[in-house]
Design a protein around this motif. Structure first.
Motif, PDB file in Angstrom:
ATOM      1  N   TYR A 120       0.840  -1.197   0.000  1.00 56.53           N
ATOM      2  CA  TYR A 120       0.000   0.000   0.000  1.00 56.53           C
ATOM      3  C   TYR A 120       0.865   1.233   0.000  1.00 56.53           C
ATOM      4  N   GLY A 121       0.267   2.320  -0.439  1.00 58.15           N
ATOM      5  CA  GLY A 121       0.977   3.582  -0.478  1.00 58.15           C
ATOM      6  C   GLY A 121      -0.003   4.722  -0.609  1.00 58.15           C
ATOM      7  N   ALA A 122       0.495   5.921  -0.378  1.00 59.52           N
ATOM      8  CA  ALA A 122      -0.307   7.137  -0.524  1.00 59.52           C
ATOM      9  C   ALA A 122       0.381   8.061  -1.514  1.00 59.52           C
ATOM     10  N   GLY A 123      -0.391   8.947  -2.103  1.00 58.74           N
ATOM     11  CA  GLY A 123       0.169   9.911  -3.044  1.00 58.74           C
ATOM     12  C   GLY A 123       0.851   9.210  -4.202  1.00 58.74           C
ATOM     13  N   PRO A 124       2.070   9.647  -4.563  1.00 58.21           N
ATOM     14  CA  PRO A 124       2.761   9.052  -5.703  1.00 58.21           C
ATOM     15  C   PRO A 124       3.167   7.595  -5.464  1.00 58.21           C
ATOM     16  N   ASP A 125       3.107   7.139  -4.233  1.00 56.93           N
ATOM     17  CA  ASP A 125       3.457   5.749  -3.922  1.00 56.93           C
ATOM     18  C   ASP A 125       2.277   4.796  -4.080  1.00 56.93           C
ATOM     19  N   ALA A 126       1.115   5.312  -4.495  1.00 57.91           N
ATOM     20  CA  ALA A 126      -0.080   4.477  -4.622  1.00 57.91           C
ATOM     21  C   ALA A 126      -0.434   4.173  -6.064  1.00 57.91           C
ATOM     22  N   THR A 127       0.394   4.575  -7.000  1.00 62.51           N
ATOM     23  CA  THR A 127       0.098   4.334  -8.415  1.00 62.51           C
ATOM     24  C   THR A 127       0.458   2.900  -8.798  1.00 62.51           C
ATOM     25  N   PRO A 128      -0.157   2.387  -9.846  1.00 64.09           N
ATOM     26  CA  PRO A 128       0.252   1.057 -10.305  1.00 64.09           C
ATOM     27  C   PRO A 128       1.761   0.978 -10.576  1.00 64.09           C
ATOM     28  N   ARG A 129       2.330   2.002 -11.184  1.00 61.63           N
ATOM     29  CA  ARG A 129       3.762   1.996 -11.486  1.00 61.63           C
ATOM     30  C   ARG A 129       4.598   1.915 -10.202  1.00 61.63           C
ATOM     31  N   ALA A 130       4.241   2.676  -9.189  1.00 62.38           N
ATOM     32  CA  ALA A 130       5.002   2.666  -7.932  1.00 62.38           C
ATOM     33  C   ALA A 130       4.904   1.314  -7.229  1.00 62.38           C
ATOM     34  N   ILE A 131       3.733   0.726  -7.241  1.00 63.14           N
ATOM     35  CA  ILE A 131       3.542  -0.570  -6.573  1.00 63.14           C
ATOM     36  C   ILE A 131       4.353  -1.654  -7.278  1.00 63.14           C
ATOM     37  N   VAL A 132       4.259  -1.722  -8.602  1.00 61.74           N
ATOM     38  CA  VAL A 132       5.012  -2.743  -9.340  1.00 61.74           C
ATOM     39  C   VAL A 132       6.512  -2.503  -9.168  1.00 61.74           C
TER      40      VAL A 132
END
Length: 176
Positions: A120-132
């Motif tokens: 999980y993430g918030a802000g820019p860390d919650a995008t599909p790109r950031a998670i992958v």
């Protein structure tokens, strides 16, 4: 069965999320946008697109979405947000294998292998790109993504995080 460690995305990852320009396959436009902007259905599609680009870049076949695995993964993401916890085991102590069996995925299979990634993430860390990106930079999560035996996947994304911040919580259940 496999159970890699869970990953919690934090602000330290922000700004370190490069596009996977060298990966083969479709470009996955919009993968850098937040779930609140694009919705969970688009985020699920983009996450699968990125995972399949990554697998293609490593000479692996694409993962196919499976309705029963999606049901198990979505239920877990929803439960983690609603009940504010973050782990592979549900609050009742059941593991992801039990959730996947309850969704009916194992019913007609004589043998199978399962895996699960959560984040999980918030802000820019919650995008599909950031998670992958985060999953690919974690040994256990990367192993699931690049396991050539996994052919099916269910991705569940819930708006919100277990700690109550805005953002999104992701679960990916892999099966072979």
């Amino acid at each position: 069965m496999r159970c890699p460690i869970a990953v919690l995305l934090c602000s330290a990852v922000a700004g370190l999320v490069p596009a996977t320009a060298s990966a083969a396959g479709p470009r996955c436009p919009g993968a850098g946008r937040g779930v609140e902007q694009i919705g969970t259905t688009a985020a699920r599609t983009l996450t699968l697109c990125l995972l399949n680009r990554t697998r293609a870049a490593h000479g692996l076949g694409a993962l196919r979405a499976d309705a029963q695995l999606i049901r198990a993964a979505q239920g877990h993401s929803d439960d983690m947000v609603a009940n504010r916890y973050f782990q592979h085991e549900s609050r009742d102590g059941s593991g992801f294998g039990q959730r996947i069996r309850a969704a009916g995925w194992t019913r007609d299979r004589r043998s199978y292998t399962l895996g699960e990634n959560i984040a999980y993430g918030a802000g820019p860390d919650a995008t599909p790109r950031a998670i992958v990106w985060a999953w690919m930079h974690s040994a256990g999560h990367r192993a699931n993504i690049l396991d050539p035996h996994f052919r099916l996947i269910g991705i569940g994304i819930a708006v919100g995080t277990p700690d109550g911040d805005g953002g999104a919580t992701y679960s990916a259940d892999f099966g072979s």
